[in-house]
Design an enzyme around this catalytic site. Structure first.
Site, mmCIF file in Angstrom:
data_model
loop_
_atom_site.group_PDB
_atom_site.id
_atom_site.type_symbol
_atom_site.label_atom_id
_atom_site.label_comp_id
_atom_site.label_asym_id
_atom_site.label_seq_id
_atom_site.Cartn_x
_atom_site.Cartn_y
_atom_site.Cartn_z
ATOM 1 C CG HIS A 64 -14.857 -7.671 42.642
ATOM 2 N ND1 HIS A 64 -14.789 -8.486 41.533
ATOM 3 C CD2 HIS A 64 -14.127 -6.567 42.329
ATOM 4 C CE1 HIS A 64 -14.061 -7.904 40.592
ATOM 5 N NE2 HIS A 64 -13.646 -6.749 41.057
ATOM 6 C CG HIS A 97 -9.884 -9.287 41.290
ATOM 7 N ND1 HIS A 97 -10.087 -8.102 41.962
ATOM 8 C CD2 HIS A 97 -10.848 -10.127 41.722
ATOM 9 C CE1 HIS A 97 -11.148 -8.219 42.744
ATOM 10 N NE2 HIS A 97 -11.626 -9.429 42.623
ATOM 11 C CB CYS A 119 -5.713 -14.881 44.643
ATOM 12 S SG CYS A 119 -6.010 -16.582 45.189
ATOM 13 C CD GLU A 149 -9.360 -14.864 37.956
ATOM 14 O OE1 GLU A 149 -9.055 -16.000 37.549
ATOM 15 O OE2 GLU A 149 -10.209 -14.669 38.864
ATOM 16 C CB THR A 187 -9.894 -18.498 39.923
ATOM 17 O OG1 THR A 187 -10.140 -17.169 40.400
ATOM 18 C CG2 THR A 187 -8.498 -18.597 39.339
ATOM 19 C CB CYS A 217 -10.079 -20.818 43.417
ATOM 20 S SG CYS A 217 -11.425 -20.109 44.364
ATOM 21 C CB SER A 246 -17.297 -13.361 39.098
ATOM 22 O OG SER A 246 -17.633 -14.412 38.230
ATOM 23 C CG ASN A 247 -17.140 -15.537 44.612
ATOM 24 O OD1 ASN A 247 -17.720 -15.803 45.655
ATOM 25 N ND2 ASN A 247 -16.300 -14.508 44.510
ATOM 26 C CB SER A 290 -14.904 -10.920 48.170
ATOM 27 O OG SER A 290 -16.124 -10.812 47.457
#
Length: 341
Positions: A64, A97, A119, A149, A187, A217, A246-247, A290
């Site tokens: 992403h 994802h 992943c 995901e 994750t 993760c 998202s992260n 990412s």
């Protein structure tokens, strides 16, 4: 096989002649940027293009990040939403994802050559879902509705998985047997929000089982810990990352929750607003898992040109994890190498 990501980034050079200096400081979070799973997925597309030639199809965005997707597109990668957009017999790569078994089946029906760049940490969650479904558990998947995901993990055991999208969703959860309930998670979530959701779930289901190992993760956790470290000192926190990451979005939230006076997400330096710097003495900078380091360097240059040339890297962990390329690609590269020998 790893790229030079955040952990190996060189020190930031002093501002060049003519640049402003001394106006403010930058706290540069570390770790930041590419994680091992993203690195593996991006390299897989690059190697596939080198080996098979153009075009190589990729289902969904490989990771992403707009810059990464645009760069790979310029090299011949073709991004599609579903496998039915891929010509029969062509090569398709599944994103980092992960995908559901139904996607694998659809690809097989079209006789596509598949390279699975999921992943390995996401694959671990998939296997947990399969295992608990086999034992007839209700699986409460903590994650965001519509995220790729989550769709892939839920697809492993659709009759057993129920999505829990944040603490506010807990009251609507229903299970068959409160004694046979387990939670798993996407994750890339905020560690704190996930545990708030789990605590609420445990209030309703006291015997709720935990995953065999932590699902969030290492890279997601490390980047959040680094932001928590610098946030109390930041008048402004800038997170480099795309809106659908998202992260990256979680890093903005974590920064605000842990003391940053203001926080914004930008895809690149061109999206930063000089007005954000008004009255600011300390800027925190980080990036999602990412994000290539070149985008962070671009933002640091932008800040240096506006008087924020004093950069201090604040490291809370070191990362040296590497994942090997997808097995299908490794096998083809090995065969090709043997033929040339």
């Amino acid at each position: 096989m790893a790229r030079h990501g955040a952990s190996s980034a060189p020190a930031v050079a002093a501002p060049a002649a003519g640049e402003q200096s001394g106006g403010g400081r930058v706290l540069l979070a570390a770790p930041r940027g590419y994680c091992a799973g993203v690195d593996r997925a991006v390299i897989a597309v690059e190697k596939a293009l080198e080996h098979y030639g153009e075009p190589v199809y990729v289902r969904k965005e490989i990771v992403h990040n707009k810059h990464v997707v645009a760069t790979l597109s310029s090299r011949g990668a073709v991004f599609v939403d579903e496998t039915d957009e891929v010509p029969e017999g062509a090569t398709v790569i599944f994103s980092a994802h992960g995908v559901s078994p139904a996607v694998h089946e659809a690809a097989a029906q079209r006789q596509l050559k598949t390279i699975d760049a999921t992943c390995p940490l996401v694959t671990k969650v998939h296997k947990e879902a399969v295992r608990f479904a086999k034992d007839d558990y209700d699986i409460l998947l903590v994650g965001h509705d519509g995220h790729e995901e989550v769709e892939g993990t839920a697809g492993e055991a659709p009759r057993h998985v129920q999505l829990v999208d944040g603490p506010e969703s807990v009251d609507s959860v229903t299970v068959r047997d409160p004694e046979k309930v387990v939670w798993l998670s996407q994750t890339t979530l905020s560690v704190d929000e996930t545990m708030q959701t789990v605590e609420r779930l445990r209030e309703r289901f006291p015997t709720l089982q935990d995953p065999p190992s932590d699902d969030i993760c290492y890279a997601t956790q490390n980047r959040q810990v680094a932001v928590k470290k610098i946030a109390p000192s930041c008048d402004l926190l800038l997170v480099v990352g795309s809106a659908n990451s998202s992260n990256s979005v979680r890093l903005v939230e974590v920064g605000l929750q842990h003391g940053a006076a203001a926080a914004y997400r930008v895809d690149h330096a061109g999206e930063a607003d000089e007005a954000w710097l008004d009255g600011v003495r300390t800027v925190g900078v980080t990036s999602g898992a990412s994000v290539p380091e070149i985008l962070v360097r671009g933002l640091l240059t932008w800040l240096a040109e506006r008087g924020f040339g004093d950069v201090e890297e604040v490291r809370t962990a070191s990362e040296d994890l590497l994942f090997s390329l997808p097995r299908e690609l490794r096998a083809d590269l090995k065969t090709s190498s043997a033929m040339r020998a």
